[in-house]
Motif scaffolding. Sequence first.
Motif: not given
Length: 84
Positions: A11-23, A27-30
Motif C-alpha cells: 500500500g505504501h508503494l502504491a500510494l507513493l507511486g500514485g502521488l509521484l504520477l500525479a505530482s 522532491l517526492l521522488l527523492r
Amino acid sequence: YAFSRHPGFIGHLALLGGLLLASRSLLLLRAAGVWVPANLAYVVLQDRVLFPRLFREYGAYRAETPFILPTAASLQRFWATRWQ
C-alpha cells in the motif's frame, strides 16, 4: 493478513507511486528513495525481531503466509476468509 504478512508495504508503494504520477515532483521522488528503504527496514525488523517476541504463534503464521508479495495460495486463502 492472509494476503501477505506486511500488506501495508504494498500500500505504501502504491500510494507513493500514485502521488509521484500525479505530482511529478522530483522532491517526492527523492523522498521516496529514502522512505521506501526505511519502511522495508522497519518491516524486516518487525518480521524478524518484534513480532516473534510479541506473538507466540507468529512462527506458524510466518511459515504459511508470504512476506510481502502474495502467492496464488495466499490469494485463495485471502478470498476464502475475507468475510469471516
